[in-house]
Design a protein around this motif. Structure first.
Motif: not given
Length: 215
Positions: A24-32, A37-42, A70-77, A94-100
């Motif tokens: 929450a602190e890393r992505y500045s979303i405290n209080g929001h 969405y978690a998954g692929t970016f197809e 989720g997603g790779d750099k191109i998809q996120i872009g 967009f944090p990118g792909t993370v572990t389960p």
């Protein structure tokens, strides 16, 4: 005194909470209010639909962030570019792909889970995790969702930006509905999709096959 298993569960929950606070602190979303969405970016996952739907939500509810894991750099872009075109990029993370395991921490900072999928026949694996999350779900009313989800456990909406936006807004403003859907979803997961439920169903199948063979 806690058993070893209970102690392990307690430690795991504590670690998840710490990780959630860090996120929450890393992505500045405290209080929001966080829409996750978690998954692929197809393309069939409908993330462009979610970006478009954000235009319906933000004017009425600005204290919101859309966290797309989720997603790779191109998809996120591509999704970032679309969010920029719609003027909503500041509301998307967009944090990118993370572990389960990390996804569980993201669940802890979310208010609503979203699956805006627009096509397909197979149930997305994330739906089973969504059901166990204790969070309300908004999902499009298509066969890949309705094989598992129903109106009692999720807010089902048409795969259209306005419908998706209104569905999310409804849960943002009606916490009672969200709580009821989340409780029903968890109950469904425990009854039908837990390990015990799996073994129970397998036993029923084997019993049926055995009776049929002996008849």
């Amino acid at each position: 005194m806690l058993s070893d298993r209970e102690h392990a569960i307690t430690l795991s929950a504590a670690k998840t909470k710490v990780a959630a606070n860090t996120l929450a602190e890393r992505y500045s979303i405290n209080g929001h209010r966080v829409i996750l969405y978690a998954g692929t970016f197809e393309p069939y996952q409908g993330l462009d639909l979610l970006v478009h739907a954000a235009k319906e939500i933000i004017p009425a509810y600005k204290n919101v962030r859309f966290l797309c894991v989720g997603g790779d750099k191109i998809q996120i872009g591509k999704i970032k570019s679309l969010a920029g075109q719609y003027g909503v990029s500041e509301y998307f993370v967009f944090p990118g792909t993370v572990t389960p395991e990390a996804v569980q921490s993201f669940f802890k900072i979310a208010s609503i889970l979203i699956s805006p999928r627009i096509s397909g026949t197979n149930t997305p694996l994330k739906i089973y995790s969504y059901l166990r999350s204790g969070l309300p779900i908004v999902a499009t009313r298509i066969v890949s969702h309705t094989q598992v989800l129903n109106e009692d456990v999720a807010l089902l909406v048409d795969p259209h930006p306005v419908s998706v936006g209104r569905g999310i807004l409804r849960l943002l403003t009606d916490e009672g509905l969200g709580k009821r859907l989340a409780e029903n979803a968890l109950r469904l997961a425990e009854n039908d999709y837990s390990a015990d439920a799996y073994y129970r169903k397998m036993a029923e199948v084997l019993s049926f096959l055995s009776a049929k063979r002996n008849s």
